[in-house]
Motif scaffolding. Sequence first.
Motif, PDB file in Angstrom:
ATOM      1  N   GLU A  38      40.063  36.938  31.800  1.00 27.13           N
ATOM      2  CA  GLU A  38      39.618  35.563  31.576  1.00 27.13           C
ATOM      3  C   GLU A  38      40.496  34.967  30.487  1.00 27.13           C
ATOM      4  OE1 GLU A  38      35.539  33.252  31.533  1.00 27.13           O
ATOM      5  OE2 GLU A  38      35.634  34.615  29.822  1.00 27.13           O
ATOM      6  N   GLY A  39      41.320  34.006  30.861  1.00 24.71           N
ATOM      7  CA  GLY A  39      42.224  33.398  29.895  1.00 24.71           C
ATOM      8  C   GLY A  39      42.586  31.996  30.304  1.00 24.71           C
ATOM      9  N   PHE A  40      43.642  31.476  29.700  1.00 30.57           N
ATOM     10  CA  PHE A  40      44.098  30.137  30.045  1.00 30.57           C
ATOM     11  C   PHE A  40      44.510  30.104  31.517  1.00 30.57           C
ATOM     12  CE2 PHE A  40      45.653  29.496  25.416  1.00 30.57           C
ATOM     13  CZ  PHE A  40      44.359  29.190  25.019  1.00 30.57           C
ATOM     14  N   GLY A  41      43.957  29.167  32.266  1.00 32.27           N
ATOM     15  CA  GLY A  41      44.351  28.989  33.659  1.00 32.27           C
ATOM     16  C   GLY A  41      43.707  29.939  34.638  1.00 32.27           C
ATOM     17  N   SER A  42      42.906  30.893  34.149  1.00 33.65           N
ATOM     18  CA  SER A  42      42.270  31.838  35.063  1.00 33.65           C
ATOM     19  C   SER A  42      40.950  31.264  35.578  1.00 33.65           C
ATOM     20  CB  SER A  42      42.004  33.172  34.360  1.00 33.65           C
ATOM     21  OG  SER A  42      40.970  33.040  33.410  1.00 33.65           O
ATOM     22  N   LYS A  43      40.406  31.927  36.576  1.00 34.67           N
ATOM     23  CA  LYS A  43      39.092  31.551  37.068  1.00 34.67           C
ATOM     24  C   LYS A  43      38.028  32.003  36.064  1.00 34.67           C
ATOM     25  CE  LYS A  43      40.730  31.897  41.810  1.00 34.67           C
ATOM     26  NZ  LYS A  43      40.696  32.603  43.098  1.00 34.67           N
ATOM     27  N   GLU A  44      36.942  31.267  35.980  1.00 36.72           N
ATOM     28  CA  GLU A  44      35.848  31.645  35.089  1.00 36.72           C
ATOM     29  C   GLU A  44      35.348  33.026  35.494  1.00 36.72           C
ATOM     30  OE1 GLU A  44      32.084  32.403  33.492  1.00 36.72           O
ATOM     31  OE2 GLU A  44      32.329  31.992  35.642  1.00 36.72           O
ATOM     32  N   ALA A  45      35.157  33.905  34.515  1.00 33.57           N
ATOM     33  CA  ALA A  45      34.984  35.326  34.791  1.00 33.57           C
ATOM     34  C   ALA A  45      33.785  35.642  35.679  1.00 33.57           C
ATOM     35  CB  ALA A  45      34.871  36.093  33.475  1.00 33.57           C
ATOM     36  N   PHE A  46      32.629  35.036  35.424  1.00 33.97           N
ATOM     37  CA  PHE A  46      31.438  35.384  36.204  1.00 33.97           C
ATOM     38  C   PHE A  46      31.506  34.811  37.623  1.00 33.97           C
ATOM     39  CE2 PHE A  46      28.572  35.916  32.208  1.00 33.97           C
ATOM     40  CZ  PHE A  46      29.263  37.079  31.901  1.00 33.97           C
ATOM     41  N   ALA A  47      31.990  33.579  37.741  1.00 37.96           N
ATOM     42  CA  ALA A  47      32.171  33.006  39.078  1.00 37.96           C
ATOM     43  C   ALA A  47      33.179  33.828  39.871  1.00 37.96           C
ATOM     44  CB  ALA A  47      32.623  31.551  38.974  1.00 37.96           C
ATOM     45  N   HIS A  48      34.246  34.239  39.201  1.00 33.95           N
ATOM     46  CA  HIS A  48      35.273  35.048  39.856  1.00 33.95           C
ATOM     47  C   HIS A  48      34.709  36.393  40.305  1.00 33.95           C
ATOM     48  CE1 HIS A  48      39.725  36.554  39.659  1.00 33.95           C
ATOM     49  NE2 HIS A  48      39.278  36.436  40.892  1.00 33.95           N
ATOM     50  N   ALA A  49      33.946  37.030  39.422  1.00 34.50           N
ATOM     51  CA  ALA A  49      33.325  38.305  39.794  1.00 34.50           C
ATOM     52  C   ALA A  49      32.408  38.136  40.998  1.00 34.50           C
ATOM     53  CB  ALA A  49      32.544  38.874  38.612  1.00 34.50           C
ATOM     54  N   GLY A  50      31.651  37.049  41.030  1.00 37.99           N
ATOM     55  CA  GLY A  50      30.763  36.793  42.163  1.00 37.99           C
ATOM     56  C   GLY A  50      31.521  36.655  43.472  1.00 37.99           C
ATOM     57  N   ILE A  51      32.679  35.993  43.430  1.00 35.71           N
ATOM     58  CA  ILE A  51      33.512  35.850  44.632  1.00 35.71           C
ATOM     59  C   ILE A  51      33.935  37.226  45.147  1.00 35.71           C
ATOM     60  CG2 ILE A  51      35.784  35.077  45.456  1.00 35.71           C
ATOM     61  CD1 ILE A  51      35.464  32.668  43.520  1.00 35.71           C
ATOM     62  N   LEU A  52      34.390  38.080  44.252  1.00 39.18           N
ATOM     63  CA  LEU A  52      34.879  39.398  44.662  1.00 39.18           C
ATOM     64  C   LEU A  52      33.748  40.307  45.120  1.00 39.18           C
ATOM     65  CD1 LEU A  52      37.561  40.001  41.875  1.00 39.18           C
ATOM     66  CD2 LEU A  52      37.854  38.977  44.145  1.00 39.18           C
ATOM     67  N   LEU A  53      32.628  40.248  44.450  1.00 36.36           N
ATOM     68  CA  LEU A  53      31.480  41.063  44.846  1.00 36.36           C
ATOM     69  C   LEU A  53      30.970  40.649  46.219  1.00 36.36           C
ATOM     70  CD1 LEU A  53      29.731  41.150  41.377  1.00 36.36           C
ATOM     71  CD2 LEU A  53      30.503  43.177  42.640  1.00 36.36           C
ATOM     72  N   ALA A  54      30.973  39.348  46.488  1.00 37.06           N
ATOM     73  CA  ALA A  54      30.475  38.853  47.773  1.00 37.06           C
ATOM     74  C   ALA A  54      31.356  39.273  48.934  1.00 37.06           C
ATOM     75  CB  ALA A  54      30.356  37.333  47.728  1.00 37.06           C
ATOM     76  N   GLY A  55      32.632  39.556  48.656  1.00 39.67           N
ATOM     77  CA  GLY A  55      33.551  39.911  49.730  1.00 39.67           C
ATOM     78  C   GLY A  55      33.776  41.396  49.904  1.00 39.67           C
ATOM     79  N   THR A  56      33.022  42.215  49.179  1.00 38.11           N
ATOM     80  CA  THR A  56      33.194  43.664  49.231  1.00 38.11           C
ATOM     81  C   THR A  56      31.839  44.350  49.340  1.00 38.11           C
ATOM     82  OG1 THR A  56      33.288  43.644  46.797  1.00 38.11           O
ATOM     83  CG2 THR A  56      35.393  43.690  47.973  1.00 38.11           C
ATOM     84  N   ALA A  57      31.873  45.650  49.570  1.00 34.62           N
ATOM     85  CA  ALA A  57      30.617  46.371  49.803  1.00 34.62           C
ATOM     86  C   ALA A  57      30.312  47.436  48.772  1.00 34.62           C
ATOM     87  CB  ALA A  57      30.657  47.022  51.195  1.00 34.62           C
ATOM     88  N   ARG A  58      31.334  48.019  48.143  1.00 33.74           N
ATOM     89  CA  ARG A  58      31.114  49.190  47.290  1.00 33.74           C
ATOM     90  C   ARG A  58      31.743  49.072  45.915  1.00 33.74           C
ATOM     91  NH1 ARG A  58      34.502  52.702  45.689  1.00 33.74           N
ATOM     92  NH2 ARG A  58      36.087  51.952  47.143  1.00 33.74           N
ATOM     93  N   ILE A  59      32.916  48.525  45.849  1.00 30.76           N
ATOM     94  CA  ILE A  59      33.718  48.561  44.635  1.00 30.76           C
ATOM     95  C   ILE A  59      33.012  47.858  43.475  1.00 30.76           C
ATOM     96  CG2 ILE A  59      35.036  46.425  44.987  1.00 30.76           C
ATOM     97  CD1 ILE A  59      37.570  48.111  44.252  1.00 30.76           C
ATOM     98  N   VAL A  60      33.196  48.397  42.266  1.00 31.53           N
ATOM     99  CA  VAL A  60      32.654  47.773  41.056  1.00 31.53           C
ATOM    100  C   VAL A  60      33.630  46.705  40.585  1.00 31.53           C
ATOM    101  CG1 VAL A  60      32.050  48.159  38.627  1.00 31.53           C
ATOM    102  CG2 VAL A  60      31.390  49.835  40.368  1.00 31.53           C
TER     103      VAL A  60
END
Length: 303
Positions: free
Chosen positions: A52-74
């Motif tokens: 999470e830094g300058f120009g990056s996606k907001e960390a929690f929203a970004h995590a939600g995107i990745l979690l929604a598209g996967t089944a197992r990975i942390v």
Amino acid sequence: MQEGGTPRERLTAALGPIGVWSFQLDEQPAKREQELVSSVEELGYGAVWIPEGFGSKEAFAHAGILLAGTARIVVATGIASIWARDPMAMSNGSRALAEAYPGRFLLGIGVSHHVRAHGRGHIWDSKPYTKMKRYLEQMDELPAPSVTPPAPRVLAALRPRMLGLARERAWGAHPYFVPVEHTREAREILGPDRFLAPEQLAVLDTDADKARAIGRDFISHYITLPHYRNNIRRLGWTEEDTEAPYSDAFVDAMVAWGDAGAIRTRVHEHYEAGADHVALQVLGEDAAEFPLSQLRELAGVLV
């Protein structure tokens, strides 16, 4: 996360020994990054770490995107900045992800850097340790709904006092931009029950000049930040080592390069020094390209 056991045992079981640390996912549209992380998941990596830094996606929203598209990975934040949200927002946001994706979200928290705090309009008005200690106290003083326990958290800890705070107030530590000797020190300070997940830079290329050039370019972005520079100097690296163009010895200590076997050797050096999980950040000539082909090759010896 599995029930019972120490934080170290529970997080090691959840994340496994090897994960992927990536800036490049920020460069991708949501659908494409879901596809990429799904491929990483299929290769057997246990976690993906996002910044999470300058120009990056907001960390929690970004995590939600990745979690929604996967089944197992942390999905782990490496790190969510305390300057980006107050303690209540940090607690509530991480709890929401932990509830929606049980056992699949790890909250990495860090004080970031003064330039990042100033860039968000904040005043860097206290020492990092003091700031983080009070922030964690405020998180823990909040009323917690009984339905969902807090997400497990690790701290971006480099120096001994912050590592001590990670031992006392978190599940462990996620040191970034560190050589193997730091892992050895971190394990000694964290003790036997806390989780340790250092980040490791890597270039999958046997051409020494080419690999070191890629490593030097990456190092140049980080060694100017006081937290990282002071930590490296504290470990014994000299001004000559850490000033451009940087000594070969320093580059080699920070960036594992060579064939897959050479990268595997460096990762195992971290394990021998006390790491439970290594977050591998693979660098290439194109800094914006996600290194899926390299991760596929490395999976054969790391997963």
